[in-house]
Design a protein around this motif. Structure first.
Motif, PDB file in Angstrom:
ATOM      1  N   THR A 125      24.996  39.971  23.427  1.00 27.83           N
ATOM      2  CA  THR A 125      24.766  39.168  21.796  1.00 27.83           C
ATOM      3  C   THR A 125      25.499  37.104  22.110  1.00 27.83           C
ATOM      4  O   THR A 125      24.535  36.493  22.420  1.00 27.83           O
ATOM      5  CB  THR A 125      26.073  39.290  20.942  1.00 27.83           C
ATOM      6  N   MET A 126      26.395  37.028  23.289  1.00 25.27           N
ATOM      7  CA  MET A 126      26.540  35.740  23.946  1.00 25.27           C
ATOM      8  C   MET A 126      25.049  35.045  24.675  1.00 25.27           C
ATOM      9  O   MET A 126      24.966  34.669  24.649  1.00 25.27           O
ATOM     10  CB  MET A 126      27.631  35.754  24.636  1.00 25.27           C
ATOM     11  N   LEU A 127      25.138  36.616  25.418  1.00 24.82           N
ATOM     12  CA  LEU A 127      23.757  35.727  26.412  1.00 24.82           C
ATOM     13  C   LEU A 127      22.703  36.065  25.783  1.00 24.82           C
ATOM     14  O   LEU A 127      21.341  34.694  26.404  1.00 24.82           O
ATOM     15  CB  LEU A 127      23.063  37.254  27.601  1.00 24.82           C
ATOM     16  N   GLN A 128      22.080  37.104  25.018  1.00 21.42           N
ATOM     17  CA  GLN A 128      20.822  36.663  24.679  1.00 21.42           C
ATOM     18  C   GLN A 128      20.623  35.199  23.314  1.00 21.42           C
ATOM     19  O   GLN A 128      19.951  34.754  23.313  1.00 21.42           O
ATOM     20  CB  GLN A 128      20.709  38.224  23.107  1.00 21.42           C
ATOM     21  N   LYS A 129      21.902  34.715  22.771  1.00 21.75           N
ATOM     22  CA  LYS A 129      21.524  33.328  22.234  1.00 21.75           C
ATOM     23  C   LYS A 129      21.577  32.701  23.372  1.00 21.75           C
ATOM     24  O   LYS A 129      21.113  31.770  22.968  1.00 21.75           O
ATOM     25  CB  LYS A 129      23.477  33.572  21.929  1.00 21.75           C
ATOM     26  N   VAL A 130      22.625  31.847  24.573  1.00 19.71           N
ATOM     27  CA  VAL A 130      21.965  31.131  25.605  1.00 19.71           C
ATOM     28  C   VAL A 130      20.420  31.443  25.634  1.00 19.71           C
ATOM     29  O   VAL A 130      20.112  30.100  26.084  1.00 19.71           O
ATOM     30  CB  VAL A 130      22.998  32.237  26.749  1.00 19.71           C
ATOM     31  N   CYS A 131      20.358  32.648  26.011  1.00 15.72           N
ATOM     32  CA  CYS A 131      18.774  33.085  26.225  1.00 15.72           C
ATOM     33  C   CYS A 131      17.813  31.847  24.842  1.00 15.72           C
ATOM     34  O   CYS A 131      16.203  31.472  25.325  1.00 15.72           O
ATOM     35  CB  CYS A 131      18.250  33.986  26.644  1.00 15.72           C
ATOM     36  N   GLN A 132      18.394  31.969  23.511  1.00  7.61           N
ATOM     37  CA  GLN A 132      17.604  31.182  23.004  1.00  7.61           C
ATOM     38  C   GLN A 132      18.114  30.089  22.654  1.00  7.61           C
ATOM     39  O   GLN A 132      17.214  29.425  21.444  1.00  7.61           O
ATOM     40  CB  GLN A 132      17.849  31.900  21.398  1.00  7.61           C
ATOM     41  N   GLY A 133      18.434  29.216  23.458  1.00 11.78           N
ATOM     42  CA  GLY A 133      19.022  28.005  23.015  1.00 11.78           C
ATOM     43  C   GLY A 133      20.407  27.667  22.983  1.00 11.78           C
ATOM     44  O   GLY A 133      20.627  26.707  22.653  1.00 11.78           O
ATOM     45  N   GLN A 181      18.893  26.318  36.509  1.00 14.09           N
ATOM     46  CA  GLN A 181      19.230  26.871  35.340  1.00 14.09           C
ATOM     47  C   GLN A 181      18.227  27.372  34.454  1.00 14.09           C
ATOM     48  O   GLN A 181      17.807  28.441  33.928  1.00 14.09           O
ATOM     49  CB  GLN A 181      19.557  25.632  33.945  1.00 14.09           C
ATOM     50  N   ASP A 182      16.661  26.914  34.518  1.00 17.42           N
ATOM     51  CA  ASP A 182      15.336  27.511  34.613  1.00 17.42           C
ATOM     52  C   ASP A 182      15.100  28.745  34.679  1.00 17.42           C
ATOM     53  O   ASP A 182      14.697  30.042  34.039  1.00 17.42           O
ATOM     54  CB  ASP A 182      14.314  27.227  35.048  1.00 17.42           C
ATOM     55  N   SER A 183      15.504  28.990  36.589  1.00 20.09           N
ATOM     56  CA  SER A 183      15.663  31.078  36.925  1.00 20.09           C
ATOM     57  C   SER A 183      16.589  31.467  36.419  1.00 20.09           C
ATOM     58  O   SER A 183      15.981  32.982  36.120  1.00 20.09           O
ATOM     59  CB  SER A 183      14.630  30.483  38.397  1.00 20.09           C
ATOM     60  N   VAL A 184      16.762  30.880  36.140  1.00 18.93           N
ATOM     61  CA  VAL A 184      18.758  31.824  35.889  1.00 18.93           C
ATOM     62  C   VAL A 184      18.048  32.645  34.143  1.00 18.93           C
ATOM     63  O   VAL A 184      18.644  33.641  33.572  1.00 18.93           O
ATOM     64  CB  VAL A 184      20.034  31.249  35.784  1.00 18.93           C
ATOM     65  N   LEU A 185      17.242  31.361  33.321  1.00 18.27           N
ATOM     66  CA  LEU A 185      17.678  31.872  31.947  1.00 18.27           C
ATOM     67  C   LEU A 185      16.357  32.905  32.088  1.00 18.27           C
ATOM     68  O   LEU A 185      16.116  33.675  30.800  1.00 18.27           O
ATOM     69  CB  LEU A 185      17.073  30.125  31.083  1.00 18.27           C
ATOM     70  N   LYS A 186      15.322  32.759  32.907  1.00 20.41           N
ATOM     71  CA  LYS A 186      14.283  33.964  32.710  1.00 20.41           C
ATOM     72  C   LYS A 186      14.628  34.649  33.153  1.00 20.41           C
ATOM     73  O   LYS A 186      14.492  35.747  32.697  1.00 20.41           O
ATOM     74  CB  LYS A 186      13.428  33.322  33.423  1.00 20.41           C
ATOM     75  N   GLU A 187      15.790  34.660  34.457  1.00 21.16           N
ATOM     76  CA  GLU A 187      16.299  36.148  34.810  1.00 21.16           C
ATOM     77  C   GLU A 187      17.291  36.604  33.943  1.00 21.16           C
ATOM     78  O   GLU A 187      17.256  37.845  33.194  1.00 21.16           O
ATOM     79  CB  GLU A 187      16.509  36.272  35.933  1.00 21.16           C
ATOM     80  N   MET A 188      17.883  36.249  32.779  1.00 21.29           N
ATOM     81  CA  MET A 188      18.549  36.379  31.965  1.00 21.29           C
ATOM     82  C   MET A 188      18.427  37.444  31.354  1.00 21.29           C
ATOM     83  O   MET A 188      18.549  38.082  30.253  1.00 21.29           O
ATOM     84  CB  MET A 188      19.784  35.528  30.984  1.00 21.29           C
ATOM     85  N   THR A 189      17.290  36.832  30.827  1.00 22.45           N
ATOM     86  CA  THR A 189      16.070  37.110  29.436  1.00 22.45           C
ATOM     87  C   THR A 189      15.487  38.322  29.457  1.00 22.45           C
ATOM     88  O   THR A 189      15.381  39.550  28.945  1.00 22.45           O
ATOM     89  CB  THR A 189      14.933  36.014  29.209  1.00 22.45           C
ATOM     90  N   GLU A 190      15.014  38.819  30.682  1.00 19.83           N
ATOM     91  CA  GLU A 190      14.870  40.050  31.533  1.00 19.83           C
ATOM     92  C   GLU A 190      15.742  40.836  31.060  1.00 19.83           C
ATOM     93  O   GLU A 190      15.621  42.088  30.996  1.00 19.83           O
ATOM     94  CB  GLU A 190      14.368  40.034  32.864  1.00 19.83           C
ATOM     95  N   TRP A 191      16.780  40.823  31.717  1.00 22.87           N
ATOM     96  CA  TRP A 191      18.157  41.462  31.414  1.00 22.87           C
ATOM     97  C   TRP A 191      18.499  41.735  30.007  1.00 22.87           C
ATOM     98  O   TRP A 191      18.255  43.660  29.863  1.00 22.87           O
ATOM     99  CB  TRP A 191      19.487  40.815  32.079  1.00 22.87           C
ATOM    100  N   VAL A 192      18.363  41.015  29.382  1.00 22.94           N
ATOM    101  CA  VAL A 192      18.581  41.156  27.854  1.00 22.94           C
ATOM    102  C   VAL A 192      17.420  42.167  27.364  1.00 22.94           C
ATOM    103  O   VAL A 192      17.717  43.037  26.572  1.00 22.94           O
ATOM    104  CB  VAL A 192      18.437  39.778  26.836  1.00 22.94           C
ATOM    105  N   GLY A 193      16.593  42.039  27.726  1.00 26.27           N
ATOM    106  CA  GLY A 193      14.851  42.557  27.234  1.00 26.27           C
ATOM    107  C   GLY A 193      15.643  44.715  27.778  1.00 26.27           C
ATOM    108  O   GLY A 193      15.658  45.501  27.224  1.00 26.27           O
ATOM    109  N   VAL A 194      15.760  45.239  28.859  1.00 26.55           N
ATOM    110  CA  VAL A 194      16.103  45.812  29.729  1.00 26.55           C
ATOM    111  C   VAL A 194      17.469  45.996  28.682  1.00 26.55           C
ATOM    112  O   VAL A 194      17.530  47.596  28.540  1.00 26.55           O
ATOM    113  CB  VAL A 194      16.135  45.048  31.157  1.00 26.55           C
TER     114      VAL A 194
END
Length: 217
Positions: A125-133, A181-194
């Motif tokens: 949930t924390m990482l998902q929120k970070v991905c959402q800004g 930061q941009d690449s990390v947030l993109k990769e984080m979003t991918e993990w959240v989805g999986v």
């Protein structure tokens, strides 16, 4: 120059700024490999994927060490249970334990899976929120309030609340997880989805099997 001589002067070198290696690609690949089949999660593949996730807490800092102990400790318990009673899926591992009447034991695989799931829901949930800004510090506090805090008594909750005041900002967090930061947030979003369908599957299973004990610690 001899450090023991009276004339020795230590030399300081300006080291290049540390650039973190990408955390998520290898982790996401492992979680992707733990494919749900017939509504069950492959035990060996998932626990190996869970092990790969644990080092994130070292990167994020000591504020997350209690969560690391929770996630890592319960993964270890589940691996020991799997070694003692091999099963193709997490569900079959717990079902066999339940049939033997051992699922309520403090060190049971069922209890380990429940607390692993709860701790991971907090981090997810924390990482998902970070991905959402949402900024990292706020995301950590909000995620705790929405997840783990429900199962914590007054003293544990107070300890967590105080600790999370020192949770890293998104800028600090992403610097530990990859080169930019941009690449990390993109990769984080991918993990959240999986990760979402896997954590949802575990939650649904525990609820339907009557293993979602609401007792507080």
């Amino acid at each position: 120059e001899d450090p023991s001589s009276e004339t020795y002067t230590p030399k300081f070198v300006n080291l290049p700024t540390f650039m973190a290696t990408p955390f998520f690609p290898e982790v996401t690949a492992a979680w992707t490999a733990a494919k749900i089949e017939n509504d069950e999660i492959p035990a060996k593949e998932f626990l190996e994927a869970a092990q790969k996730f644990v080092p994130i807490f070292d990167r994020l800092g000591k504020v997350f060490y209690p969560v690391k102990a929770d996630v890592g400790g319960n993964v270890d318990k589940l691996l020991k249970a799997l070694a003692a009673s091999p099963a193709p899926s997490l569900q079959q591992l717990i079902n066999a334990e339940k049939a033997a009447g051992k699922h309520t034991d403090k060190n049971s695989a069922a209890c380990a899976l429940l607390w692993f799931k709860r701790a991971m829901e907090f981090v997810f949930t924390m990482l998902q929120k970070v991905c959402q800004g949402v900024d990292g510090t706020k995301a950590a506090k909000e995620a705790y309030a929405e997840t783990l805090s429900k199962y914590h008594g007054f003293m544990v909750k107070k300890t967590f609340d105080m600790g999370l005041m020192a949770a890293p900002s998104t800028e600090t967090m992403t610097k530990t997880l990859g080169p930019d930061q941009d690449s990390v947030l993109k990769e984080m979003t991918e993990w959240v989805g999986v990760a979402k369908p896997l954590l949802d599957n575990i939650h649904s299973y525990l609820s339907s099997a009557g293993l979602d004990d609401q007792s507080k610690v």
